[in-house]
Each structure stands twice: as C-alpha cells, then as structure tokens.
Write a protein that holds these residues in place. Structure first.
Motif, short mmCIF file in Angstrom:
data_model
loop_
_atom_site.label_atom_id
_atom_site.label_comp_id
_atom_site.label_asym_id
_atom_site.label_seq_id
_atom_site.Cartn_x
_atom_site.Cartn_y
_atom_site.Cartn_z
N SER A 138 17.51 -2.39 31.57
CA SER A 138 18.66 -3.08 30.98
C SER A 138 19.36 -2.24 29.94
CB SER A 138 18.22 -4.40 30.34
OG SER A 138 17.27 -4.17 29.32
N ILE A 139 18.67 -1.26 29.36
CA ILE A 139 19.34 -0.39 28.41
C ILE A 139 20.08 0.69 29.18
CG2 ILE A 139 19.01 1.22 26.51
CD1 ILE A 139 16.56 -0.32 25.73
N ALA A 140 21.41 0.76 28.98
CA ALA A 140 22.23 1.64 29.81
C ALA A 140 21.96 3.10 29.52
CB ALA A 140 23.71 1.33 29.61
N THR A 141 21.72 3.45 28.26
CA THR A 141 21.57 4.85 27.88
C THR A 141 20.38 5.00 26.96
OG1 THR A 141 23.96 5.05 27.95
CG2 THR A 141 22.76 6.84 26.89
N GLN A 190 23.27 -8.41 30.69
CA GLN A 190 22.82 -8.88 31.99
C GLN A 190 23.22 -10.35 32.20
OE1 GLN A 190 21.15 -6.57 34.11
NE2 GLN A 190 21.96 -5.28 32.44
N PRO A 191 23.22 -10.83 33.45
CA PRO A 191 23.56 -12.24 33.70
C PRO A 191 22.69 -13.19 32.89
CG PRO A 191 23.47 -11.02 35.77
CD PRO A 191 22.96 -10.10 34.71
N LYS A 192 23.31 -14.25 32.37
CA LYS A 192 22.66 -15.33 31.61
C LYS A 192 22.18 -14.91 30.22
CE LYS A 192 21.08 -17.75 35.78
NZ LYS A 192 19.93 -18.39 36.49
N THR A 213 22.54 -14.08 26.24
CA THR A 213 23.38 -14.53 25.12
C THR A 213 23.17 -13.61 23.93
OG1 THR A 213 21.67 -15.98 24.19
CG2 THR A 213 23.12 -16.93 25.89
N LEU A 214 24.08 -13.70 22.95
CA LEU A 214 23.90 -12.91 21.73
C LEU A 214 22.58 -13.24 21.05
CD1 LEU A 214 27.37 -12.73 19.92
CD2 LEU A 214 26.07 -10.86 20.92
N PHE A 215 22.21 -14.52 21.07
CA PHE A 215 20.98 -14.93 20.41
C PHE A 215 19.77 -14.29 21.09
CE2 PHE A 215 17.30 -17.76 20.06
CZ PHE A 215 17.17 -17.82 18.68
N SER A 216 19.75 -14.34 22.44
CA SER A 216 18.60 -13.79 23.15
C SER A 216 18.51 -12.27 22.99
CB SER A 216 18.67 -14.16 24.64
OG SER A 216 19.78 -13.51 25.28
N ILE A 217 19.68 -11.60 22.96
CA ILE A 217 19.68 -10.14 22.77
C ILE A 217 19.25 -9.78 21.35
CG2 ILE A 217 21.13 -8.07 22.76
CD1 ILE A 217 22.85 -9.46 24.92
N ALA A 218 19.74 -10.54 20.37
CA ALA A 218 19.35 -10.30 18.97
C ALA A 218 17.85 -10.45 18.81
CB ALA A 218 20.10 -11.26 18.05
N LYS A 219 17.30 -11.46 19.43
CA LYS A 219 15.85 -11.68 19.34
C LYS A 219 15.08 -10.55 19.99
CE LYS A 219 12.30 -15.17 20.31
NZ LYS A 219 12.02 -16.51 20.90
N LYS A 220 15.59 -10.07 21.15
CA LYS A 220 14.93 -8.99 21.88
C LYS A 220 14.84 -7.72 21.04
CE LYS A 220 15.34 -6.24 26.11
NZ LYS A 220 16.05 -6.06 27.40
N ASN A 231 34.53 -13.67 21.19
CA ASN A 231 35.22 -14.41 22.25
C ASN A 231 34.32 -14.62 23.47
OD1 ASN A 231 37.62 -14.38 20.72
ND2 ASN A 231 38.11 -12.33 21.47
N GLY A 232 33.03 -14.25 23.36
CA GLY A 232 32.10 -14.43 24.45
C GLY A 232 31.67 -13.12 25.07
N LEU A 233 30.51 -13.12 25.76
CA LEU A 233 29.97 -11.95 26.42
C LEU A 233 30.40 -11.90 27.88
CD1 LEU A 233 26.26 -11.80 25.15
CD2 LEU A 233 28.15 -10.33 24.47
N THR A 234 30.53 -10.70 28.39
CA THR A 234 30.79 -10.51 29.81
C THR A 234 29.69 -9.64 30.40
OG1 THR A 234 32.18 -8.58 29.37
CG2 THR A 234 33.28 -10.72 29.58
N ILE A 235 29.31 -9.91 31.65
CA ILE A 235 28.26 -9.13 32.31
C ILE A 235 28.67 -7.67 32.39
CG2 ILE A 235 26.97 -8.84 34.46
CD1 ILE A 235 27.37 -11.83 34.96
#
Length: 628
Positions: free
Chosen positions: A133-136, A149-151, A153-160, A177-181
């Motif tokens: 999932s990490i592009a670089t 990635q699909p589904k 959220t900022l919260f789930s990424i921040a926690k990760k 304004n929201g996340l896009t895949i």
C-alpha cells in the motif's frame, strides 16, 4: 597567496578542470482553482517535491502565485514505478525478504549484486507477491507517501501510521473535501515531524525529530545524549513527567546529534595505510572560470584583487594541491578529479556535473562551497552512498551520505559549555543586545546559565551579578560580544569578584577581532582568557614544516583556508586508504591535521557532523595553549 600563483591556478589546463552547465528548474503560475495535487500530477512529481522547494505553499496557494517545480533529474527519482528498498544498518537479506513477502531467491535474481553482500544505503529492486500500500519506499529526508486504498479513511490511515487526522489534514489540505482512491497522501515530511499541534514557547522552532527510547535510558542520559536540558525535553514531551519508559517516542530538536560523550584519542592513519585498491576523490570547487574569461570590464589581476570568494577558493585549492602531493609522497593509491562547480548564490553546475561525469563512481567528494549545493550533491548521490563532504559551511538539511566537516557555531558553544559543566563550574553569561540569537540559544538550550540583564543603553546591570556568584567553585564569566565597552565591563566585574574572594575565569564564546585589538588584548592576557576554537593555534613540528613548504611555493604564509584545504583533503585521502570503509573510519576514528581536528558524530536524522573543537586559553607569555 602570491598573486601570480593565483592567476596560474585560474588558468589550469582543461584536463584538470571540467566545465558543466546547470540544469534549470521549472516555474509554474498557479491558475484559479488549482491544487498542489493537480499541479504535482501535471508535472509527474509528488506534492512533497513541490512543498520541499516551496515551503510557504503548505499554508495554501493563491491564484497567480509562482511555484518552483523540480527538474526532471529530481522528478525521476520521485515518480519511478519500480518498487525499491534502501538497505538500513543491521538489515539482512532474509529480513528484507520477510518484510516484503519476497523469497531470497527472487531478490537475488532481481539484484545480482546481492551475491557480494548487502551495503548500507544500497538500493535494491523488489517484486512483491502481494500489493504494497505504500507507493514509494521511504528514503531519509523524503516524504512518506501512502497511496489511498478502497474503503480507507483518514482516521484509519492516521491510526495505521500512529499520527493524527489533524496532522494529515495539515500536510494534505485537499483531503478536507474527502479522499479518493489512489491519492498520494503525505504521512510525514521525511525525518521531520511538523509540530503544529504541540505546545511550544519558542514559535520559531516548530520542526522536530523523533527518537525511540532504548532499554535502561534515563532522563539525565537523554539530556546528555541530545545536549538539551531536562526542562526543555519535558516541555517537548510532557509524558516524561510520568517517567522514562522503553519504547516511548520522543520529540527532540531538529539539529540534534547523538552525543556519546566519548573523547576519542587522536589516531595517525598514516600507520595503517592500505594501498592495494585505487580510490577516486572528486573536488567540486567554485572557480567560475567562464565568468572570469568573459568579463571584459576587469583584468584577471584586478578581479582577483577584489573577489574575496574567488580568493578563498584559490587559497583552499592551494592547500588541497599540497595535500595531494603529500599523499603521493607517502605512496597512497588514488586519483583526483577536479570540476568547476560554477557557484553563485542563485545557480551552480552541480546537477549537470553529477549527471554527466559519473560521480556515482567516486569514493568521496569534497565540495561544493555553498551549503545548498552541497545538499543537492548529497541528495543526488545518496542512492550510490557516495560520501559528500561540506568543506566550509554548515548545511541545514541532512542526508546519510553528507558529512559536515566544519563544526557549527552552536556545536562550538555547546562544547564550551559542556567543558565547563564537566569542571562543575558556575556559568554567568554577558551577552550584548546585538547577539540576540545567541541569547535565545543559551536561554532555550542551557537553562543552568544565568544571563545578566542589560539596562536601556545595553550595559550590564552589575548589581545582578554578585548574588549569582558561588564560592568553592570556579565562576565562569561567558562573554558573547564584539563591543569593547562590554569587554571592559566584564573585566571589571572579574576583578571585583576576585577581590571578594571568588574564583573567576573569563570565557569568550566567540573569539572575534575585537579581542585582538591592542586596546583589549593586553588586558585579557592577565585574565588567561579561555575560548573554544575549530583550529589549533599551537605550533607543532608538522605546522612549522607545512608553513615553510607553503611559503616556498607561494611566497606568503598560509591562511586558514589554505590550511583547511590541506587538512581536509589529506584527511579524506587517508580515510579512503584504509582496510575499513570511509564511513567506518568516520564512526571509529578521530584525526588531527596541521590545525583542524576531525572527530565526527552521527546526527539523529542522518549524516555526520564534526565535533573536533579545541578549548584554548591565552597565556601571559602571548602564546595560545590548550586548557588541561
């Protein structure tokens, strides 16, 4: 240096000095409604690449604002689709294969050079058996980018990534304004953590590094390790009030280095020379010869007389030439390439030289002179792990292959204050109003130093000094000034304190020209003035021999730049001519030249800085001697 010799140096043969043209950056004018992400996608770079060159853009961009866009040589390292990994210290091939779910056999097939073993900083190609999932992969001082990635959220990424939604929104304003895949989300700016949500009394210092507490470390040990006091460390990390715990992630000042407290003995590397393998040293020096040859308004002789920067370059180079001759005399196996870096404050030929002259094959590079071009050279060559040594100036950014050879002014002050603490001394600082940055540095980082208040005219409030004096230990009066009147005032306070039975010593944190004027010098001799210095003024058989040889060649005594050119180049060639690697000699060995000491310590972020500093004093016999 003799003027005729300088002119001869300027017109060296083309075979010795190679020319290159700089690679210009692009400019972009912001259109209405454009975002950083859209602009980054347009030029095939990451948002971080743009933020790195346009730091103010992190606060938002306005229509018609002009942004600097990285050139293709930068972009090519940021947008590659090939998954890679930079080898870190103590990593093994097996560990890397487990990290990316790749077999050792697959890694060796993709990277045939791995059969010779792993090297720190080596970039290896990956082929993952499942999407990553990490592009670089993260490189030192580069942004950590996460591809949404699909589904998610900022919260789930921040926690990760153990950060906060607020930090992510600050680094990625468009996400409000929201996340896009597929969106390249900035997690952090390399080794820096932007301190927007943490309280800070010092509003100018809002960049920090992180450090994970090791087993058995204590608060006192951490303050010594980072050269900060306990109060400052607790202010940055309030959780320390509950005690130091293994695994805690602490915020520490941006320029922190790992102060091991070791005073390594000076070693003579001439006794352990290894000659079997030829080494290549590259010098990037700002001769700017094309400017001299195209300047029709001044003769070369007239330009040399008034161009201080060129004179400094040629003095450094004259010392370097002597170092090269000395290295040949003792039989070192090396070759030297010299390129005109064509440096001005706004441009250089560095990128073109790196791109066209095969500098990734060099064993070490000294130069350029301007810090920003040293940083650029290190950045471009960090994947090849080529040591890049800054000869004269402190750099603001760090890379794992960047070596700062001249101790910074802050490190000089820190070394002097650490010396006094080891002597259990009481410190009283007298800082004039023109040295506000020094005052702030001491008040922020050295809470045990009492700073004498000043009156409206900038003079010392002497009544505040006596209550701060301590009996049964030495009271060190620290002077940070270029004012004759303040120096005399401090001398007067020293005499008063001595008459009252206190033990006193006078220290100059910055030994500037004022102290050596006839008016001042005779009086400070009686005080045995102590001061820190990056050069050793003690006469030795080596320094006498060097000065004599230099005079024979140049008809003048060597100045500090000529001596530094000799010391740095000779030390580098000796370090390259050992059985151990250059980096290992840096980590394990302190050396000394004619005047300069090279005792490097590792920065907490990346890279190394020289802590080779002498503590000296003026004796009444007019000589400068080391303080025992």
């Amino acid at each position: 240096m003799n003027l005729g010799f300088k002119i001869a140096l300027v017109f060296l043969s083309i075979g010795q000095i190679v020319f290159a043209q700089p690679n210009n950056l692009k400019k972009h004018t912001v259109q209405k409604g454009e975002t950083i992400t859209q602009i980054a996608q347009k030029y095939k770079v990451t948002p971080y690449d743009i933020y790195r060159l346009n730091p103010d853009a992190q606060n938002g961009i306005q229509e018609n604002a002009v942004l600097i866009i990285p050139s293709s040589i930068i972009a090519s390292t940021s947008t590659t689709s090939v998954k890679t990994h930079e080898v870190q210290p103590k990593e093994t091939l097996y560990g890397i294969s487990k990290q990316y779910s790749i077999s050792v056999q697959e890694l060796e097939k993709l990277n045939p050079e791995l059969k010779d073993g792993l090297k720190i900083g080596q970039i290896i190609q990956l082929t993952a058996s499942k999407p990553i999932s990490i592009a670089t992969p993260v490189k030192p001082n580069q942004a950590l980018i996460h591809e949404v990635q699909p589904k998610e959220t900022l919260f789930s990424i921040a926690k990760k990534y153990e950060t906060s939604v607020e930090v992510l929104e600050m680094l990625n304003p468009e996400t409000k304004n929201g996340l896009t895949i597929g969106y390249p989300l900035i997690i952090n700016l390399g080794n820096k953590v932007k301190n927007q949500s943490f309280p800070s009394e010092n509003k100018t210092a809002n960049d920090f590094l992180t450090y994970e507490v090791k087993p058995k470390e204590t608060l006192y040990g951490l303050t010594k390790l980072f050269r900060v006091n306990a109060e400052e460390l607790i202010r940055l990390n309030p959780e320390l009030k509950e005690g130091v715990k293994e695994g805690m992630v602490l915020r520490v000042p941006l320029n922190a280095s790992l102060n091991t407290g070791q005073n390594r003995e000076i070693k003579d590397l001439q006794k352990t020379i290894y000659k079997a393998e030829q080494k290549e040293l590259v010098l990037l020096l700002p001769f700017n010869i094309s400017n001299i040859e195209s300047d029709t308004t001044l003769s070369t002789q007239a330009r040399l007389k008034r161009d201080g920067f060129l004179n400094m370059t040629l003095d450094f180079y004259s010392g370097a030439l002597m170092a090269i001759d000395s290295a040949k005399t003792i039989g070192l196996n090396f070759k030297v390439k010299i390129y005109d870096s064509q440096e001005t404050k706004s441009s250089s030929a560095v990128e073109a030289i790196v791109r066209n002259k095969g500098l990734e094959d060099a064993d070490a590079i000294i130069g350029p002179f301007y810090p920003q071009y040293v940083e650029k050279t290190a950045e471009l060559l960090q994947n090849a792990n080529v040591p890049v040594i800054s000869p004269l100036r402190e750099t603001s950014r760090t890379y794992p292959n960047l070596y700062q050879s001249l101790p910074s002014s802050d490190l000089v002050k820190n070394s002097m204050l650490d010396f006094i603490r080891n002597k259990k001394g009481n410190m009283i600082a007298m800082i004039d109003k023109k040295k506000s940055s020094s005052k702030q540095f001491i008040e922020t980082n050295h809470k045990d130093v009492y700073v004498v208040p000043l009156n409206e005219k900038g003079g010392l409030i002497s009544d505040s000094i006596t209550p701060r004096l301590v009996r049964n230990k030495t009271n060190y009066f620290l002077l940070e000034t270029a004012s004759t009147s303040m120096i005399f005032n401090a001398l007067s306070q020293c005499n008063i304190a001595k008459e009252q039975g206190y033990e006193v010593a006078l220290v100059a944190l910055d030994m500037n020209d004022t102290f050596e004027t006839t008016e001042v010098f005779q009086k400070i001799l009686k005080q045995n003035l102590i001061f820190p210095s990056v050069t050793n003024y003690k006469e030795t058989p080596e320094s006498i021999l060097f000065a004599s040889h230099y005079r024979k060649i140049n008809n003048v005594n060597p100045n500090q730049y000529a001596i530094r050119g000799f010391d740095l180049v000779f030390d580098t060639l000796l370090r390259l001519s050992q059985t151990s690697s250059f980096e290992e000699t840096i980590e394990n060995t302190a050396t000394a030249g004619v005047e300069n000491k090279f005792d490097y310590e590792k920065k907490l972020a990346t890279g190394y800085s020289n802590k080779g500093i002498y503590i000296l004093y003026y004796d009444e016999d007019l000589t400068i001697k080391p303080v025992e």
